[in-house]
Design a protein around this motif. Structure first.
Motif, mmCIF file in Angstrom:
data_model
loop_
_atom_site.group_PDB
_atom_site.id
_atom_site.type_symbol
_atom_site.label_atom_id
_atom_site.label_comp_id
_atom_site.label_asym_id
_atom_site.label_seq_id
_atom_site.Cartn_x
_atom_site.Cartn_y
_atom_site.Cartn_z
ATOM 1 N N LEU A 13 48.814 -27.757 -71.482
ATOM 2 C CA LEU A 13 49.222 -26.874 -70.367
ATOM 3 C C LEU A 13 49.180 -27.513 -68.909
ATOM 4 O O LEU A 13 48.101 -27.939 -68.735
ATOM 5 N N ILE A 14 50.010 -27.332 -68.187
ATOM 6 C CA ILE A 14 49.727 -27.773 -66.552
ATOM 7 C C ILE A 14 49.891 -26.523 -65.862
ATOM 8 O O ILE A 14 51.106 -25.797 -65.966
ATOM 9 N N GLU A 15 48.949 -26.379 -64.888
ATOM 10 C CA GLU A 15 49.180 -24.920 -64.254
ATOM 11 C C GLU A 15 49.599 -25.600 -62.657
ATOM 12 O O GLU A 15 49.387 -26.658 -62.133
ATOM 13 N N ALA A 16 50.238 -24.761 -61.829
ATOM 14 C CA ALA A 16 50.260 -24.903 -60.506
ATOM 15 C C ALA A 16 50.091 -23.721 -59.667
ATOM 16 O O ALA A 16 50.187 -22.544 -60.124
ATOM 17 N N LYS A 17 49.728 -23.919 -58.496
ATOM 18 C CA LYS A 17 49.381 -22.680 -57.567
ATOM 19 C C LYS A 17 50.428 -22.767 -56.327
ATOM 20 O O LYS A 17 50.286 -24.113 -55.718
ATOM 21 N N CYS A 18 50.977 -21.872 -55.927
ATOM 22 C CA CYS A 18 51.642 -22.266 -54.474
ATOM 23 C C CYS A 18 51.731 -20.937 -53.888
ATOM 24 O O CYS A 18 51.349 -19.597 -54.434
ATOM 25 N N ASN A 19 51.441 -21.137 -52.318
ATOM 26 C CA ASN A 19 51.821 -19.892 -51.488
ATOM 27 C C ASN A 19 53.161 -19.061 -51.834
ATOM 28 O O ASN A 19 53.904 -19.624 -51.896
ATOM 29 N N ALA A 20 52.603 -17.713 -51.866
ATOM 30 C CA ALA A 20 53.815 -16.789 -52.238
ATOM 31 C C ALA A 20 54.989 -16.903 -51.281
ATOM 32 O O ALA A 20 56.219 -16.719 -51.699
ATOM 33 N N SER A 21 54.629 -17.128 -50.061
ATOM 34 C CA SER A 21 55.902 -17.412 -49.177
ATOM 35 C C SER A 21 56.398 -18.915 -49.090
ATOM 36 O O SER A 21 57.563 -19.122 -48.359
ATOM 37 N N ASN A 22 56.148 -19.824 -49.944
ATOM 38 C CA ASN A 22 56.748 -21.007 -49.911
ATOM 39 C C ASN A 22 57.655 -21.114 -51.108
ATOM 40 O O ASN A 22 57.519 -21.513 -51.996
ATOM 41 N N HIS A 23 58.856 -20.383 -50.682
ATOM 42 C CA HIS A 23 59.753 -20.237 -51.611
ATOM 43 C C HIS A 23 60.273 -21.629 -52.047
ATOM 44 O O HIS A 23 61.007 -21.569 -53.284
ATOM 45 N N ALA A 24 60.504 -22.592 -51.381
ATOM 46 C CA ALA A 24 61.025 -23.888 -51.838
ATOM 47 C C ALA A 24 60.288 -24.428 -52.886
ATOM 48 O O ALA A 24 60.501 -24.919 -54.140
ATOM 49 N N SER A 25 58.764 -24.348 -52.858
ATOM 50 C CA SER A 25 57.864 -24.932 -53.820
ATOM 51 C C SER A 25 57.983 -24.001 -54.959
ATOM 52 O O SER A 25 58.103 -24.634 -56.349
ATOM 53 N N LEU A 26 58.190 -22.899 -55.119
ATOM 54 C CA LEU A 26 58.107 -21.772 -56.054
ATOM 55 C C LEU A 26 59.759 -22.011 -56.906
ATOM 56 O O LEU A 26 59.509 -22.065 -58.170
ATOM 57 N N LYS A 27 60.633 -22.093 -56.109
ATOM 58 C CA LYS A 27 61.860 -22.498 -56.745
ATOM 59 C C LYS A 27 61.881 -23.868 -57.518
ATOM 60 O O LYS A 27 62.052 -23.983 -58.712
ATOM 61 N N LEU A 28 61.143 -24.836 -57.009
ATOM 62 C CA LEU A 28 61.128 -26.097 -57.449
ATOM 63 C C LEU A 28 60.140 -26.168 -58.937
ATOM 64 O O LEU A 28 60.484 -26.634 -60.005
ATOM 65 N N LEU A 29 59.145 -25.048 -58.824
ATOM 66 C CA LEU A 29 58.221 -25.017 -60.147
ATOM 67 C C LEU A 29 59.195 -24.460 -61.080
ATOM 68 O O LEU A 29 59.078 -24.641 -62.371
ATOM 69 N N GLN A 30 59.806 -23.346 -60.796
ATOM 70 C CA GLN A 30 60.575 -22.608 -61.777
ATOM 71 C C GLN A 30 61.927 -23.643 -62.344
ATOM 72 O O GLN A 30 62.053 -23.474 -63.721
ATOM 73 N N LYS A 31 62.313 -24.266 -61.565
ATOM 74 C CA LYS A 31 63.346 -25.463 -61.868
ATOM 75 C C LYS A 31 62.791 -26.197 -62.933
ATOM 76 O O LYS A 31 63.682 -26.825 -63.718
ATOM 77 N N SER A 32 61.486 -26.831 -62.525
ATOM 78 C CA SER A 32 60.979 -27.576 -63.675
ATOM 79 C C SER A 32 60.279 -26.956 -65.102
ATOM 80 O O SER A 32 59.917 -27.453 -65.811
ATOM 81 N N GLY A 33 60.757 -25.631 -64.941
ATOM 82 C CA GLY A 33 60.165 -24.889 -66.271
ATOM 83 C C GLY A 33 59.056 -24.290 -66.261
ATOM 84 O O GLY A 33 58.588 -23.767 -67.451
ATOM 85 N N PHE A 34 58.343 -24.248 -65.086
ATOM 86 C CA PHE A 34 57.051 -23.407 -64.815
ATOM 87 C C PHE A 34 57.443 -21.981 -64.946
ATOM 88 O O PHE A 34 58.306 -21.469 -64.620
ATOM 89 N N GLN A 35 56.429 -21.203 -65.769
ATOM 90 C CA GLN A 35 56.489 -19.446 -66.004
ATOM 91 C C GLN A 35 55.415 -19.037 -64.984
ATOM 92 O O GLN A 35 54.335 -19.242 -64.890
#
Length: 182
Positions: free
Chosen positions: A122-144
């Motif tokens: 498993l690989i985790e990631a954390k991002c600031n809730a207001s960092n919409h670009a990073s959150l979108k990238l993570l979701q596009k890469s398959g992160f839940q």
């Protein structure tokens, strides 16, 4: 670890000769202070300390554009206990290099390295809730999205507290995503 390559990136270990390029690329970026403590850096010495710390970390890499030879950012994998086969990915792309797909390319390359070549679970990631670009990238890469941690970051530009989004992807999810795109 040997350097990795994508279509556009050379992903390699840090060198002391990278200090100035890193400082110019992202060290002075004001908007990073919205999401990451320590930015913008007030002087080159801070970048020198950061790079010194990365020199002995085999899970930290410079992201270099292969055609231009320009440093565009960095990516890390925090692996506190290898026997758990779990890591936490983090990345920074300099402001002038953002919105070009470098982060996505680097994240997917590192996911493949750790899931396929190193057998991580498993690989985790954390991002600031207001960092919409990073959150979108993570979701596009398959992160839940696994959860939200309240008030865990401070926007250094405004002093406002922000939540952190915690997300993860398993090796099985990553492999299924690869096979689904073939």
């Amino acid at each position: 670890m040997e350097p990795l390559q994508t279509d556009r990136l050379l992903i390699r270990g840090f060198s002391r000769t990278d200090i100035d390029a890193c400082y110019q690329c992202w060290g002075q970026d004001r908007t990073l202070g919205r999401y990451i403590i320590g930015y913008p850096m007030t002087d080159r010495h801070q970048m020198e300390e950061l790079v010194e710390g990365f020199l002995s970390n085999k899970d930290a890499w410079i992201l270099e554009d292969r055609t231009q030879g320009a440093v565009v950012g960095y990516i890390t994998m925090d692996v506190p206990y290898r026997q758990l086969e779990i890591g936490e990915i983090g990345y920074v792309i300099g402001e002038k290099h953002q919105n070009r797909g470098y982060a996505s390319e680097a994240v997917n390359c590192i996911l493949a390295e750790y899931f396929i070549n190193q057998g991580f679970y498993l690989i985790e990631a954390k991002c600031n809730a207001s960092n919409h670009a990073s959150l979108k990238l993570l979701q596009k890469s398959g992160f839940q999205i696994d959860g939200r941690l309240r008030g865990r970051r401070i926007d250094l530009l405004t002093g406002e507290r922000n939540d952190i989004i915690v997300a993860s992807i398993t090796q099985t999810e990553f492999r299924n995503q690869i096979y689904a795109s073939d």
